[in-house]
Structure formats: structure tokens, C-alpha cells
Design a protein around this motif. Structure first.
Motif, PDB file in Angstrom:
ATOM      1  N   ARG A  97      45.833 -22.140  -4.075  1.00  0.00           N
ATOM      2  CA  ARG A  97      44.740 -22.852  -4.547  1.00  0.00           C
ATOM      3  C   ARG A  97      43.880 -21.556  -4.456  1.00  0.00           C
ATOM      4  NH1 ARG A  97      44.856 -28.543  -1.272  1.00  0.00           N
ATOM      5  NH2 ARG A  97      45.806 -29.705  -2.958  1.00  0.00           N
ATOM      6  N   LEU A 100      44.655 -19.765  -7.554  1.00  0.00           N
ATOM      7  CA  LEU A 100      44.372 -20.355  -8.858  1.00  0.00           C
ATOM      8  C   LEU A 100      43.065 -20.546  -9.210  1.00  0.00           C
ATOM      9  CD1 LEU A 100      46.972 -23.290  -8.541  1.00  0.00           C
ATOM     10  CD2 LEU A 100      46.915 -21.520 -10.368  1.00  0.00           C
ATOM     11  N   LEU A 103      41.734 -18.504 -12.004  1.00  0.00           N
ATOM     12  CA  LEU A 103      42.149 -18.787 -13.308  1.00  0.00           C
ATOM     13  C   LEU A 103      41.295 -19.717 -14.137  1.00  0.00           C
ATOM     14  CD1 LEU A 103      46.098 -18.611 -12.477  1.00  0.00           C
ATOM     15  CD2 LEU A 103      44.586 -16.735 -13.137  1.00  0.00           C
ATOM     16  N   ALA A 104      41.161 -19.608 -15.494  1.00  0.00           N
ATOM     17  CA  ALA A 104      40.618 -20.451 -16.190  1.00  0.00           C
ATOM     18  C   ALA A 104      41.181 -20.619 -17.723  1.00  0.00           C
ATOM     19  CB  ALA A 104      39.095 -20.238 -16.212  1.00  0.00           C
ATOM     20  N   MET A 106      43.576 -23.721 -15.771  1.00  0.00           N
ATOM     21  CA  MET A 106      44.400 -23.700 -15.058  1.00  0.00           C
ATOM     22  C   MET A 106      45.969 -24.367 -15.459  1.00  0.00           C
ATOM     23  SD  MET A 106      45.027 -25.651 -11.437  1.00  0.00           S
ATOM     24  CE  MET A 106      43.213 -25.281 -10.672  1.00  0.00           C
ATOM     25  N   CYS A 109      51.730 -25.937 -12.912  1.00  0.00           N
ATOM     26  CA  CYS A 109      52.095 -25.274 -11.747  1.00  0.00           C
ATOM     27  C   CYS A 109      53.269 -26.160 -10.917  1.00  0.00           C
ATOM     28  CB  CYS A 109      51.015 -24.986 -10.483  1.00  0.00           C
ATOM     29  SG  CYS A 109      49.566 -24.078 -11.328  1.00  0.00           S
TER      30      CYS A 109
END
Length: 141
Positions: A97, A100, A103-104, A106, A109
Motif C-alpha cells: 500500500r 502503490l 502510483l497513478a 493504480m 495487483c
């Protein structure tokens, strides 16, 4: 050298860290041979109680795969697969988490475990088992 090792007259074996690194290298080669690409290795989350992700891999379809590598020389106590308990899962999810959050958008996963049972340089060679979607992050919501 430990007392037990000194009594037996044997040289000490590789450290736990060295065995872990060798197991991760073996798992990485295996996953790459199955078509996954390395994204990150030994990614840690900050703070007390944080976790570490051994390998972050990417599937050809873009799925990000958080991989825990477990190796056991002997199958006692359930072998390597049994060693990924709820506490370890919670720490891996926490670290994922954290990773992540940067990141954009997401990506999709999942959490996999690569189990290596047997001696890394033994005869017979160790048995590698790839457990896809071994656990789910929703258990820790």
C-alpha cells in the motif's frame, strides 16, 4: 562459529541473509523465465512494524505482482509455504500500500508467494512452487 558447529568440527554455513538472497535470486530467475519483468527488489515501508516486499514483478498485461519468497531446507513445520502467516501477510500488504500510494493510476495487483523447498545447492535440486494470488489484501482493510 557457534558452539554446536565447533563441537561437530564443521565450518559454519551461509548466513540466513545469504540464504535469503540466494533464494530471491533463484525465484527472480524462475519468474523471469515465466515472462514476468522485475520492477523492484527488497522494497521496505517506513516506520515501526513496516514490511518488506522481496520482489515486485510485472505481468505482460501490466498486473503488478508483489512476491514473497520463502525457502526451507526441510519440510518440518509445514515447509516454506506454511511460514507465510497472517502477520507476514499484513506487513507485506502494508508495504504494498505504501508503494502503490506513489502510483497513478493504480494498476491491477496481486500477492504471490514463491516457495522453495530443499537445499539451494543440493542434490536433488530444490523444488520451486509459484503460488499465484496466495493471499488477498482485502483481509487487512
Amino acid at each position: 562459529m557457534s558452539t554446536a558447529t565447533a563441537r561437530r568440527g564443521q565450518a559454519p554455513g551461509p548466513t540466513t541473509k545469504a540464504r535469503g538472497q540466494a533464494a530471491e535470486a533463484l525465484a527472480l530467475r524462475y519468474l523471469q523465465s515465466c515472462g514476468l519483468r522485475l520492477v523492484g527488489r527488497n522494497i521496505r515501508s517506513p516506520g515501526r512494524g513496516g514490511g518488506e516486499i522481496d520482489l515486485i514483478m510485472a505481468e505482460p498485461d501490466g498486473t503488478l505482482v508483489f512476491v514473497e519468497v520463502r525457502q526451507r531446507s526441510r519440510a518440518t513445520h509445514g515447509g516454506a509455504a506454511a511460514s507465510v502467516g497472517w502477520g507476514k501477510q499484513r506487513r507485506i500488504v502494508w508495504a504494498a500500500r505504501h508503494y502503490l500510494a506513489r502510483l497513478a493510476p493504480m494498476p491491477p495487483c496481486r500477492f504471490d508467494v514463491v516457495v522453495i523447498d530443499g537445499e539451494l545447492r543440493g542434490d536433488p535440486p530444490p523444488r520451486i512452487q509459484w503460488l499465484r494470488a496466495a493471499f488477498d489484501a482485502s483481509a487487512w482493510d
